[in-house]
Structures are given as structure tokens and as C-alpha cells.
Design a protein around this motif. Structure first.
Motif, PDB file in Angstrom:
ATOM      1  N   VAL A 165       0.901  -1.291   0.076  1.00 41.54           N
ATOM      2  CA  VAL A 165       0.067   0.032   0.146  1.00 41.54           C
ATOM      3  C   VAL A 165       0.986   1.303   0.164  1.00 41.54           C
ATOM      4  O   VAL A 165       0.600   2.319  -0.589  1.00 41.54           O
ATOM      5  CB  VAL A 165      -1.099   0.082   1.061  1.00 41.54           C
ATOM      6  N   ILE A 166       1.970   1.244   1.050  1.00 37.73           N
ATOM      7  CA  ILE A 166       2.921   2.406   0.931  1.00 37.73           C
ATOM      8  C   ILE A 166       3.436   2.462  -0.587  1.00 37.73           C
ATOM      9  O   ILE A 166       3.492   3.611  -0.728  1.00 37.73           O
ATOM     10  CB  ILE A 166       3.856   2.127   2.056  1.00 37.73           C
ATOM     11  N   ALA A 167       3.866   1.528  -1.108  1.00 39.22           N
ATOM     12  CA  ALA A 167       4.597   1.341  -2.103  1.00 39.22           C
ATOM     13  C   ALA A 167       3.531   1.979  -3.476  1.00 39.22           C
ATOM     14  O   ALA A 167       4.038   2.990  -4.099  1.00 39.22           O
ATOM     15  CB  ALA A 167       5.057   0.187  -2.700  1.00 39.22           C
ATOM     16  N   LEU A 168       2.451   1.609  -3.264  1.00 39.19           N
ATOM     17  CA  LEU A 168       1.403   2.403  -4.525  1.00 39.19           C
ATOM     18  C   LEU A 168       1.398   3.697  -4.173  1.00 39.19           C
ATOM     19  O   LEU A 168       1.451   4.490  -5.141  1.00 39.19           O
ATOM     20  CB  LEU A 168       0.213   1.769  -4.224  1.00 39.19           C
ATOM     21  N   LEU A 169       1.355   4.304  -2.861  1.00 38.90           N
ATOM     22  CA  LEU A 169       0.944   5.638  -2.678  1.00 38.90           C
ATOM     23  C   LEU A 169       2.413   6.361  -3.152  1.00 38.90           C
ATOM     24  O   LEU A 169       2.367   7.537  -3.748  1.00 38.90           O
ATOM     25  CB  LEU A 169       0.822   5.965  -1.019  1.00 38.90           C
ATOM     26  N   VAL A 170       3.567   5.994  -2.809  1.00 38.15           N
ATOM     27  CA  VAL A 170       4.706   6.415  -3.325  1.00 38.15           C
ATOM     28  C   VAL A 170       4.879   6.352  -4.671  1.00 38.15           C
ATOM     29  O   VAL A 170       5.121   7.424  -5.366  1.00 38.15           O
ATOM     30  CB  VAL A 170       6.081   5.932  -2.489  1.00 38.15           C
ATOM     31  N   GLU A 171       4.418   5.424  -5.375  1.00 37.06           N
ATOM     32  CA  GLU A 171       4.205   5.560  -6.867  1.00 37.06           C
ATOM     33  C   GLU A 171       3.639   6.492  -7.373  1.00 37.06           C
ATOM     34  O   GLU A 171       3.752   7.078  -8.384  1.00 37.06           O
ATOM     35  CB  GLU A 171       4.034   4.284  -7.269  1.00 37.06           C
ATOM     36  N   GLU A 172       2.282   6.605  -6.597  1.00 37.37           N
ATOM     37  CA  GLU A 172       1.424   7.648  -7.244  1.00 37.37           C
ATOM     38  C   GLU A 172       2.053   9.118  -7.038  1.00 37.37           C
ATOM     39  O   GLU A 172       1.589   9.956  -7.928  1.00 37.37           O
ATOM     40  CB  GLU A 172       0.076   7.556  -6.499  1.00 37.37           C
ATOM     41  N   GLY A 173       2.502   9.457  -5.971  1.00 37.68           N
ATOM     42  CA  GLY A 173       3.606  10.658  -5.700  1.00 37.68           C
ATOM     43  C   GLY A 173       4.334  10.716  -6.426  1.00 37.68           C
ATOM     44  O   GLY A 173       4.578  11.986  -7.094  1.00 37.68           O
ATOM     45  N   LEU A 174       5.247   9.812  -7.246  1.00 34.88           N
ATOM     46  CA  LEU A 174       6.135   9.982  -8.079  1.00 34.88           C
ATOM     47  C   LEU A 174       5.579  10.309  -9.473  1.00 34.88           C
ATOM     48  O   LEU A 174       6.120  11.171  -9.909  1.00 34.88           O
ATOM     49  CB  LEU A 174       7.173   8.863  -8.245  1.00 34.88           C
ATOM     50  N   ALA A 175       4.479   9.708  -9.865  1.00 38.12           N
ATOM     51  CA  ALA A 175       3.871  10.040 -11.023  1.00 38.12           C
ATOM     52  C   ALA A 175       3.512  11.361 -11.040  1.00 38.12           C
ATOM     53  O   ALA A 175       3.410  12.118 -11.936  1.00 38.12           O
ATOM     54  CB  ALA A 175       2.544   8.960 -11.269  1.00 38.12           C
ATOM     55  N   HIS A 176       2.679  11.855  -9.884  1.00 36.01           N
ATOM     56  CA  HIS A 176       2.261  13.200  -9.924  1.00 36.01           C
ATOM     57  C   HIS A 176       3.439  14.299  -9.838  1.00 36.01           C
ATOM     58  O   HIS A 176       3.480  15.372 -10.396  1.00 36.01           O
ATOM     59  CB  HIS A 176       1.450  13.473  -8.511  1.00 36.01           C
ATOM     60  N   ALA A 177       4.438  13.820  -9.128  1.00 30.55           N
ATOM     61  CA  ALA A 177       5.879  14.849  -9.253  1.00 30.55           C
ATOM     62  C   ALA A 177       6.292  15.013 -10.496  1.00 30.55           C
ATOM     63  O   ALA A 177       6.721  15.937 -11.065  1.00 30.55           O
ATOM     64  CB  ALA A 177       6.823  14.281  -8.114  1.00 30.55           C
TER      65      ALA A 177
END
Length: 124
Positions: free
Chosen positions: A14-26
Motif C-alpha cells: 500500500v505504501i509503495a502504491l502511494l509513493v508510486e502515485e506521488g512519483l507520477a504526480h511529481a
């Protein structure tokens, strides 16, 4: 009643998914910033301030996730959890690099705007 997770590493996907979404947004914001910078003087100070706040906020979240990874790395983990931790570290590293690039670009644009403003002819 306090809810505790006995094995915090179970949260890794779940954390990895959130971080990956943050990376995509960044990356998306970095693309928008690059597009804005291509316009040169068309970038307003307020726009740069919004980008700067975004990158600073994301860096704050990034720091929290990095703290989780450090803490969870000290816990016993099976092979799957170790792979998840490794993947999470990689995504965090890419995110940090993207955020650093955004901050660098903002600084460069602000310097460019300041130089342009300093040498602009003044009307009488």
C-alpha cells in the motif's frame, strides 16, 4: 481503542502504491514546470511559488516514507517483504531525484527572471 499493525511490513504494498502515485504526480508537475519554463518570461512568480510549495510538500511526505523504510528495514522480513522494501527504496530514490530536479528548475527560473528584471529598460 488503538489499532496496531503487528507486522508493519504488511503495509509495504500500500505504501509503495502511494509513493508510486506521488512519483507520477511529481513527474507530471515537473513536466508542467518544464513546459512553463519553455515560455521564458511567461512564468509568473505566483506560478513558481505554487510549484515550489508542491515540491516542498512532496518532500515532506517523502521524508515520512523514508523514515518508515528505515524503521521497517530493522524488522525481520521474509523474501517478499525484502523485495518490497527494495522496490520502495528505489521508488523513493526516483521521487527524491524528481523533486530535486523540480526545485533546481524553480531556482533557475527565479534567477533568470531576476536577471531579466534587473536589465529590463525602465519606462519614463
Amino acid at each position: 481503542m488503538q489499532c496496531t499493525n503487528r507486522r508493519p511490513t504488511e503495509s509495504l504494498p500500500v505504501i509503495a502504491l502511494l509513493v508510486e502515485e506521488g512519483l507520477a504526480h511529481a513527474r507530471e508537475q515537473l513536466g508542467l514546470l518544464a513546459g512553463a519554463s519553455a515560455k521564458g518570461d511567461a512564468v509568473e512568480a505566483a506560478t513558481l511559488d505554487r510549484f515550489s510549495r508542491f515540491f516542498a510538500d512532496e518532500l515532506g511526505v517523502q521524508t515520512i516514507y523514508e523514515g518508515y523504510v528505515v524503521r521497517w528495514s530493522r524488522e525481520p522480513a521474509n523474501a517478499h517483504e525484502q523485495r518490497e522494501l527494495t522496490r520502495l527504496r528505489q521508488v523513493l530514490a526516483h521521487t527524491r531525484a524528481t523533486l530535486a530536479e523540480g526545485e533546481w528548475m524553480i531556482g533557475t527560473l527565479k534567477e533568470h527572471m531576476a536577471r531579466r528584471k534587473a536589465v529590463a529598460p525602465r519606462s519614463l
